[in-house]
Design a protein around this motif. Structure first.
Motif, PDB file in Angstrom:
ATOM      1  N   VAL A 187       0.839  -1.205   0.000  1.00 29.25           N
ATOM      2  CA  VAL A 187       0.000   0.000   0.000  1.00 29.25           C
ATOM      3  C   VAL A 187       0.875   1.256   0.000  1.00 29.25           C
ATOM      4  CG1 VAL A 187      -1.651   1.325   1.376  1.00 29.25           C
ATOM      5  CG2 VAL A 187      -2.006  -1.123   1.001  1.00 29.25           C
ATOM      6  N   ALA A 188       2.025   1.177   0.689  1.00 25.15           N
ATOM      7  CA  ALA A 188       2.933   2.322   0.679  1.00 25.15           C
ATOM      8  C   ALA A 188       3.416   2.601  -0.739  1.00 25.15           C
ATOM      9  CB  ALA A 188       4.122   2.057   1.610  1.00 25.15           C
ATOM     10  N   VAL A 189       3.738   1.566  -1.498  1.00 24.46           N
ATOM     11  CA  VAL A 189       4.175   1.761  -2.879  1.00 24.46           C
ATOM     12  C   VAL A 189       3.037   2.327  -3.720  1.00 24.46           C
ATOM     13  CG1 VAL A 189       4.845   0.537  -4.988  1.00 24.46           C
ATOM     14  CG2 VAL A 189       5.988   0.022  -2.832  1.00 24.46           C
TER      15      VAL A 189
ATOM     16  N   ALA B 297       5.611  -0.958   9.744  1.00 28.92           N
ATOM     17  CA  ALA B 297       6.939  -1.505   9.454  1.00 28.92           C
ATOM     18  C   ALA B 297       7.158  -1.603   7.952  1.00 28.92           C
ATOM     19  CB  ALA B 297       7.092  -2.887  10.106  1.00 28.92           C
ATOM     20  N   GLY B 298       6.111  -2.047   7.232  1.00 28.63           N
ATOM     21  CA  GLY B 298       6.223  -2.097   5.781  1.00 28.63           C
ATOM     22  C   GLY B 298       6.456  -0.715   5.199  1.00 28.63           C
ATOM     23  N   ALA B 299       5.760   0.264   5.770  1.00 29.62           N
ATOM     24  CA  ALA B 299       5.888   1.627   5.267  1.00 29.62           C
ATOM     25  C   ALA B 299       7.299   2.157   5.486  1.00 29.62           C
ATOM     26  CB  ALA B 299       4.867   2.529   5.948  1.00 29.62           C
ATOM     27  N   VAL B 300       7.856   2.004   6.683  1.00 32.05           N
ATOM     28  CA  VAL B 300       9.166   2.601   6.949  1.00 32.05           C
ATOM     29  C   VAL B 300      10.246   1.921   6.099  1.00 32.05           C
ATOM     30  CG1 VAL B 300       8.562   3.318   9.279  1.00 32.05           C
ATOM     31  CG2 VAL B 300       9.727   1.149   8.941  1.00 32.05           C
ATOM     32  N   GLU B 301      10.053   0.645   5.805  1.00 33.18           N
ATOM     33  CA  GLU B 301      11.040  -0.054   4.994  1.00 33.18           C
ATOM     34  C   GLU B 301      11.016   0.472   3.554  1.00 33.18           C
ATOM     35  OE1 GLU B 301      13.183  -1.755   6.363  1.00 33.18           O
ATOM     36  OE2 GLU B 301      14.241  -2.687   4.686  1.00 33.18           O
ATOM     37  N   VAL B 302       9.822   0.710   3.031  1.00 33.18           N
ATOM     38  CA  VAL B 302       9.722   1.154   1.639  1.00 33.18           C
ATOM     39  C   VAL B 302       9.997   2.652   1.513  1.00 33.18           C
ATOM     40  CG1 VAL B 302       8.071   1.527  -0.230  1.00 33.18           C
ATOM     41  CG2 VAL B 302       8.185  -0.692   0.901  1.00 33.18           C
ATOM     42  N   LEU B 303       9.536   3.411   2.484  1.00 30.62           N
ATOM     43  CA  LEU B 303       9.628   4.875   2.374  1.00 30.62           C
ATOM     44  C   LEU B 303      10.914   5.419   2.991  1.00 30.62           C
ATOM     45  CD1 LEU B 303       5.962   5.712   3.473  1.00 30.62           C
ATOM     46  CD2 LEU B 303       6.831   5.261   1.170  1.00 30.62           C
ATOM     47  N   GLY B 304      11.677   4.567   3.655  1.00 34.02           N
ATOM     48  CA  GLY B 304      12.818   5.068   4.411  1.00 34.02           C
ATOM     49  C   GLY B 304      14.168   4.710   3.834  1.00 34.02           C
ATOM     50  N   ARG B 305      14.234   3.790   2.897  1.00 36.94           N
ATOM     51  CA  ARG B 305      15.549   3.394   2.416  1.00 36.94           C
ATOM     52  C   ARG B 305      15.451   2.889   0.970  1.00 36.94           C
ATOM     53  NH1 ARG B 305      18.625  -0.424   4.864  1.00 36.94           N
ATOM     54  NH2 ARG B 305      17.686  -0.407   6.923  1.00 36.94           N
ATOM     55  N   LEU B 306      16.597   2.794   0.330  1.00 45.49           N
ATOM     56  CA  LEU B 306      16.651   2.244  -1.018  1.00 45.49           C
ATOM     57  C   LEU B 306      16.101   0.819  -1.007  1.00 45.49           C
ATOM     58  CD1 LEU B 306      20.133   3.558  -2.160  1.00 45.49           C
ATOM     59  CD2 LEU B 306      17.947   3.923  -3.358  1.00 45.49           C
ATOM     60  N   PRO B 307      15.470   0.343  -2.041  1.00 49.14           N
ATOM     61  CA  PRO B 307      15.249   1.017  -3.337  1.00 49.14           C
ATOM     62  C   PRO B 307      13.983   1.872  -3.379  1.00 49.14           C
ATOM     63  CG  PRO B 307      14.534  -1.252  -3.461  1.00 49.14           C
ATOM     64  CD  PRO B 307      15.006  -1.041  -2.049  1.00 49.14           C
ATOM     65  N   PHE B 308      13.389   2.207  -2.253  1.00 52.33           N
ATOM     66  CA  PHE B 308      12.116   2.963  -2.212  1.00 52.33           C
ATOM     67  C   PHE B 308      11.053   2.272  -3.066  1.00 52.33           C
ATOM     68  CE2 PHE B 308      15.415   6.150  -1.264  1.00 52.33           C
ATOM     69  CZ  PHE B 308      14.975   6.514  -0.017  1.00 52.33           C
ATOM     70  N   ALA B 309      11.087   0.965  -2.997  1.00 56.04           N
ATOM     71  CA  ALA B 309      10.166   0.158  -3.813  1.00 56.04           C
ATOM     72  C   ALA B 309      10.147  -1.244  -3.220  1.00 56.04           C
ATOM     73  CB  ALA B 309      10.649   0.122  -5.256  1.00 56.04           C
TER      74      ALA B 309
ATOM     75  N   GLN C 135       9.027  -2.469 -12.665  1.00 59.79           N
ATOM     76  CA  GLN C 135       9.941  -1.660 -13.484  1.00 59.79           C
ATOM     77  C   GLN C 135      11.290  -2.337 -13.368  1.00 59.79           C
ATOM     78  OE1 GLN C 135       9.956   2.356 -12.125  1.00 59.79           O
ATOM     79  NE2 GLN C 135       7.962   2.837 -13.009  1.00 59.79           N
ATOM     80  N   GLY C 136      11.553  -3.282 -14.252  1.00 57.70           N
ATOM     81  CA  GLY C 136      12.795  -4.022 -14.155  1.00 57.70           C
ATOM     82  C   GLY C 136      12.719  -5.019 -13.019  1.00 57.70           C
ATOM     83  N   ARG C 137      13.690  -4.957 -12.088  1.00 60.80           N
ATOM     84  CA  ARG C 137      13.735  -5.950 -11.024  1.00 60.80           C
ATOM     85  C   ARG C 137      12.986  -5.507  -9.783  1.00 60.80           C
ATOM     86  NH1 ARG C 137      19.908  -7.249 -10.496  1.00 60.80           N
ATOM     87  NH2 ARG C 137      19.118  -8.597  -8.830  1.00 60.80           N
ATOM     88  N   ARG C 138      12.321  -4.404  -9.894  1.00 65.77           N
ATOM     89  CA  ARG C 138      11.566  -3.943  -8.722  1.00 65.77           C
ATOM     90  C   ARG C 138      10.305  -3.230  -9.178  1.00 65.77           C
ATOM     91  NH1 ARG C 138      12.202   1.167  -9.587  1.00 65.77           N
ATOM     92  NH2 ARG C 138      14.228   2.053 -10.147  1.00 65.77           N
ATOM     93  N   SER C 139       9.463  -2.890  -8.206  1.00 69.95           N
ATOM     94  CA  SER C 139       8.261  -2.130  -8.532  1.00 69.95           C
ATOM     95  C   SER C 139       8.649  -0.695  -8.815  1.00 69.95           C
ATOM     96  CB  SER C 139       7.310  -2.168  -7.336  1.00 69.95           C
ATOM     97  OG  SER C 139       7.849  -1.364  -6.294  1.00 69.95           O
ATOM     98  N   LEU C 140       7.664   0.079  -9.208  1.00 73.12           N
ATOM     99  CA  LEU C 140       7.960   1.509  -9.365  1.00 73.12           C
ATOM    100  C   LEU C 140       8.343   2.083  -8.006  1.00 73.12           C
ATOM    101  CD1 LEU C 140       5.367   3.436  -8.204  1.00 73.12           C
ATOM    102  CD2 LEU C 140       4.262   2.264 -10.113  1.00 73.12           C
ATOM    103  N   GLN C 141       9.094   3.159  -8.039  1.00 66.99           N
ATOM    104  CA  GLN C 141       9.551   3.758  -6.777  1.00 66.99           C
ATOM    105  C   GLN C 141       8.507   4.735  -6.250  1.00 66.99           C
ATOM    106  OE1 GLN C 141      13.434   5.372  -7.929  1.00 66.99           O
ATOM    107  NE2 GLN C 141      14.296   3.980  -6.396  1.00 66.99           N
ATOM    108  N   VAL C 142       8.509   4.956  -4.944  1.00 66.77           N
ATOM    109  CA  VAL C 142       7.618   5.975  -4.388  1.00 66.77           C
ATOM    110  C   VAL C 142       8.190   7.354  -4.712  1.00 66.77           C
ATOM    111  CG1 VAL C 142       6.769   4.494  -2.548  1.00 66.77           C
ATOM    112  CG2 VAL C 142       8.772   5.909  -2.149  1.00 66.77           C
ATOM    113  N   ASP C 143       7.299   8.319  -4.869  1.00 63.50           N
ATOM    114  CA  ASP C 143       7.735   9.684  -5.178  1.00 63.50           C
ATOM    115  C   ASP C 143       8.595  10.219  -4.054  1.00 63.50           C
ATOM    116  OD1 ASP C 143       6.148   9.409  -7.356  1.00 63.50           O
ATOM    117  OD2 ASP C 143       4.469  10.570  -6.522  1.00 63.50           O
TER     118      ASP C 143
ATOM    119  N   ALA D  74       2.892  -8.045 -11.892  1.00 64.54           N
ATOM    120  CA  ALA D  74       1.902  -7.878 -12.949  1.00 64.54           C
ATOM    121  C   ALA D  74       1.598  -6.411 -13.250  1.00 64.54           C
ATOM    122  CB  ALA D  74       0.625  -8.619 -12.576  1.00 64.54           C
ATOM    123  N   TYR D  75       1.631  -5.575 -12.220  1.00 66.76           N
ATOM    124  CA  TYR D  75       1.142  -4.212 -12.448  1.00 66.76           C
ATOM    125  C   TYR D  75       2.168  -3.122 -12.161  1.00 66.76           C
ATOM    126  CZ  TYR D  75      -3.306  -6.636 -12.532  1.00 66.76           C
ATOM    127  OH  TYR D  75      -4.320  -7.494 -12.842  1.00 66.76           O
ATOM    128  N   LEU D  76       3.134  -3.394 -11.307  1.00 70.17           N
ATOM    129  CA  LEU D  76       3.989  -2.295 -10.852  1.00 70.17           C
ATOM    130  C   LEU D  76       5.433  -2.434 -11.297  1.00 70.17           C
ATOM    131  CD1 LEU D  76       2.695  -2.241  -7.158  1.00 70.17           C
ATOM    132  CD2 LEU D  76       1.947  -0.774  -9.034  1.00 70.17           C
TER     133      LEU D  76
END
Lengths: 524, 375
Positions: B94-96, B248-260, B164-172, B160-162
């Motif tokens: 959801v964070a992504v 916890a999911g949010a801080v991991e995605v929004l707090g460090r690389l790869p932001f995805a 971009q290469g080896r990861r999902s799209l990044q958060v803004d 399937a939907y997000l």
């Protein structure tokens, strides 16, 4: 005649110092149904546990057919031919009757084959001989309790027991099932087997037994032929004739006031689904102690649970005109009902919680202790706990000590103090002094008497007749979910209450007492 | 309160266990021919040796604090809630989604994203609560299954939907946590974790719902007597745990690389399950969990250096860390294991064998109970 089993000077002291049996000598002859009669805590269960190898005696000896024996386990007793059916059956629910009976009796050692056909053949024979029948091929958990009990008895017969010990076998049965059980017992007797039948019910003991041994306070007070016994005699023996050791708490001059608790046609189902409370009606007035006496397990627990919101009920219950139907325990507490539960360790306290935390259990949502946004007002909670410690002279290492660190008496004072701090209009006290020492007992009884004088309505549930007579204005005696009698305490004496506790209706009990007194005074 | 009183004893216990664990790990390494002294030195260097080490440690502790809280709140309510993993994964998804697809003004984007992730975690805890309360399904079973559903669902959505290469799209960038220290991974997400730990502490010990939750966890019967609705407390414990795990999911995605989220979800790792160990070591107390998460963060941060400087292979490092963690968690696991059967004990257990039915607790039930206790 040589007794089948005999004990000499049997004494049992538990590790905590409780003396459960003192110098008990019991003789049970072959082919008789022997009744073991006594109140709660008289030592009946301890005695049978020793006979069936579950507990070792502290001293004394057991003779089986005249020969001294020592059982280190129930298995050893079973090998000799002594089998016990416990009040809580030892059956595996999903197993069939056949499987339950075969379990542990497979024979042929640990790896011996279990042949259902062999077991079944022998069982059919046993069922034919004893007239005791039970379905063998359905899971026992689907059977009614009475039939499960038959499976238990068949299990013992399959193991060829000569002596069958039944611990309160009728406690879980309907009257019809009980009647069937008695038929079974007569059949076993006809086969020459011996039965020890534990009960506190006078009617049953008169109906089914040949001899009766009465226990009181861990001692044998009498052993007599059933045909020489009368219910009055037995209840006197059971309850004891000791002079009431302490005076009645004198009540102040005023009369009881308006009814605070009104109960009409109350029915409550117990854990097993049976009706534990069966159509009770009574009221408790302001400034009155109404005592519910009776042997434990006659519906008192369920009655209290229903009145305090812990168990659903049918019928009408009102406190100060408000119906309790559908109310939760907290809501009933907020109506001004205090509840001193029968088990302080399991229900009254949360033992790992601190004294302070326990001092507001049930009061945690009172505005006194709950501030804005549901914040706990710790300063007041600690103050409250200190007040209780002070006011009820509770010996505690401190308000931050866990309740588990307190002695039983002090734990109970904490419970009582907390409940009284609700400024209740009605106090429901279940066995409030059970297990307490003399000082703590006195303290709590005085407290209840004082509440009564302060116009609080008190519902006292107690199996302790001393307590009942010291405090009660009126007494209702419960037996199998009903009152065998309700009467002013002045109109009753211990012996009459004993008869009522054994299931005799009030008129009969009074008549029997009058007769006994008449003959007593006639021949001084 | 009692937890605070026993704080000194707990510290002592943990200290002794830590030394034992380190010693055992050293023996293992020595047996296989590695230099334990060098290895531990490298571990310490990597985790706390310089400010980058410390930043790395704290950054790795950040999500562990939250998943640790999830498990701890459950234990306090008498639950064995191991659903943090799935709730964390959904929180990350959801964070992504919110952080990468929604266009929101800078000041608003981050909080909305975090809140959305936390709510997703809370939502994913509800099936377990529902199943437990209506059908009696044990939460261990239901949360394990929910974890797998979340795992495969998120993997599917990412690929399937997000993708971009080896990861999902990044958060803004507007949805990312600002860094505390430039050049490191340490972001202000740490503040969120610490804040939530404080909040949980407050809720458990200074709020009436927390009091009731703890009461229900220790003794449901007494709690009910005391006007608590144990079911309600259970739902609170699930929800609160879900919020933290989603966070916890949010801080991991929004707090460090790869932001995805990587395609194989590997950057989320086992943060949820690690929270169980964090909570056990932290004695299921929010303050203990803060310390314990930092300890786990240090192990994670020092790992690389341990392999690089002391030449200890990765498998060995994992074994040594496992031994250390086990040693510290053991006393608490023992306590929980001892607590559980007591709660489940029935009056029918009086017989010599198992029982099929429970008769009424009538007759001499009380006497029997007393005697059994004495015997």
């Amino acid at each position: 005649m040589k007794p089948l089993i005999e004990t000499r000077g049997l004494t049992k002291v538990y590790p905590d110092g409780t003396v459960a049996l003192r110098d008990v000598s019991l003789r049970v002859h072959p082919g008789e149904v022997h009744g073991l009669l006594g109140e709660n805590g008289a030592g009946k269960t301890t005695l049978t546990k020793i006979l069936s190898g579950l507990l070792p005696p502290t001293s004394g000896e057991i003779r089986w057919r005249g020969e001294p024996v020592r059982f280190r386990s129930p298995r050893e007793a079973l090998r000799r031919g002594i089998g016990m059916v416990h009040q809580h059956f030892a059956l595996v629910g999903p197993f069939t009757g056949l499987e339950n009976i075969a379990l542990g009796a497979e024979g042929g050692g640990a790896l011996g084959p279990l042949r259902a056909s062999t077991v079944r053949g022998r069982l059919e024979r046993i069922m034919d001989e004893s007239g005791l029948r039970a379905p063998l091929d359905v899971p026992v958990e689907t059977l009614p309790v009475g039939v499960q009990q038959r499976v238990e008895i068949l299990k013992m017969l399959y193991r060829d027991v000569e002596l069958l010990i039944l611990d309160e076998p009728t406690a879980v049965l309907t009257p019809q099932e009980a009647e069937e059980l008695f038929e079974t017992l007569r059949g076993l007797k006809a086969q020459g087997r011996t039965v020890i039948f534990i009960t506190h019910k006078l009617k049953e003991v008169m109906e089914i037994t040949d001899r009766i041994t009465v226990l009181r306070g861990g001692r044998v007070v009498a052993s007599l032929e059933t045909r020489e016994a009368t219910p009055e005699k037995l209840s006197t023996l059971m309850v004891g004739r000791e002079v009431v050791s302490e005076a009645r708490r004198p009540r102040k001059a005023t009369e009881p006031g308006e009814p605070v608790l009104t109960v009409r046609d109350l029915c409550v189902r117990g854990e097993s689904g049976l009706r534990a409370v069966d159509g009770l009606s009574f009221e408790v007035r302001a400034g009155e102690v109404f005592a519910v006496a009776g042997v434990q397990g006659n519906g008192q627990t369920e009655l209290v649970q229903a009145l305090t919101g812990l168990r659903p009920f049918q019928g009408d219950v009102q406190v100060l005109g408000r119906s309790l139907k559908g109310l939760l325990p907290g809501e009933i507490g907020a109506l001004g009902v205090a509840h001193i539960p029968e088990d302080r360790r399991k229900m009254g306290l949360i033992l790992p919680f601190t004294v302070a935390e326990n001092s507001v259990l049930g009061l945690q949502r009172f505005p006194r202790f709950r501030g804005a946004l549901g914040r706990l007002r710790w300063r007041r909670i600690y103050g409250h706990a200190r007040t209780l410690i002070e006011a009820f002279s509770i010996q505690a290492p401190g308000v931050r000590a866990p309740a588990a660190a307190l002695s039983g008496g002090n734990q109970q004072k904490l419970v009582v103090g907390r409940e009284l701090s609700k400024s209740p209009r009605l106090v429901i006290a279940a066995h409030p002094t059970r297990g307490l020492d003399v000082a703590a007992t006195q303290y709590i009884r005085d407290l209840l008497a004082r509440l009564r004088d302060e116009d609080v309505a008190v519902l006292l549930v107690s199996a302790d007749l001393d307590e009942v007579f010291q405090l009660a204005d009126r007494i209702g005696v419960m037996y199998e979910g009903r009152f065998t009698g309700i009467a002013p305490a002045d109109a009753l004496d211990r012996e009459t209450v004993g008869l009522l506790m054994g299931g005799l209706p009030l008129e009969e009990a009074l008549r029997a007492r009058a007769r006994a007194r008449g003959s007593g005074e006639g021949s001084p | 309160m009692s937890a605070r009183l026993g704080g000194l004893r707990v510290l002592l216990e943990v200290g002794v266990a830590l030394l034992l664990g380190l010693a055992l790990g050293a023996v293992l390494m020595a047996l296989w021919g590695y230099d334990p002294w060098k290895a531990y030195q490298a571990l310490f260097q990597g985790a706390l040796g310089d400010r980058f080490g410390i930043a790395n440690t704290l950054s790795r502790a950040t999500p562990l604090i939250l998943t640790g809280l999830t498990f701890a709140v459950g234990v306090r309510a008498g639950l064995f809630n191991i659903g943090a993993q799935g709730q964390m994964i959904l929180g990350a998804l959801v964070a992504v989604l919110i952080g990468g697809l929604l266009d929101l003004p800078p000041g608003l984007h981050l909080p909305v994203t975090v809140l959305g992730a936390m709510l997703a975690g809370a939502l994913w805890s509800l099936p377990a609560a529902f199943l437990k309360l209506t059908r009696g399904v044990h939460e261990v079973i239901s949360t394990i299954m929910l974890n797998w559903i979340a795992y495969w669902f998120t993997g599917y959505v990412v690929i399937a939907y997000l993708s971009q290469g080896r990861r999902s799209l990044q958060v803004d960038p507007t949805a990312r946590f600002p860094l505390i220290m430039a050049g490191s991974d340490l972001s202000y997400a740490l503040l969120l974790s610490v804040l939530l730990a404080g909040l949980v502490y407050w809720a458990l010990w200074h709020h009436v719902a927390g009091y009731e939750l703890r009461a229900a966890g220790l003794n449901p019967e007494a709690a009910r007597y005391g006007g608590v609705r144990p079911n309600r407390s259970l739902v609170w414990a699930f929800l609160l745990g879900g919020l933290a795990a989603g966070g916890a999911g949010a801080v991991e995605v929004l707090g460090r690389l790869p932001f995805a989220i990587t395609n194989d979800l590997s950057n989320l790792g086992t943060l949820g399950f690690d929270g169980i160990a964090v909570a056990l070591v932290g004695r299921n107390h929010p303050l203990g969990i803060l310390l314990s998460a930092v300890f786990f963060g240090a192990l994670a941060a020092g790992r690389t250096m341990m392999g690089y400087r002391a030449g200890v292979p990765f498998d060995m490092i994992q074994i040594v860390q496992g031994v250390i963690i086990l040693a510290i968690a053991a006393p608490e696991m023992w306590r929980i294991a001892r607590l559980r059967p007591r709660r489940a004990r029935t009056p029918a257990a009086a017989g010599p064998a198992g029982t099929g039915t429970e008769g009424t607790e009538g007759g001499e039930g009380g006497e029997r109970e007393r005697e059994r206790r004495q015997a």
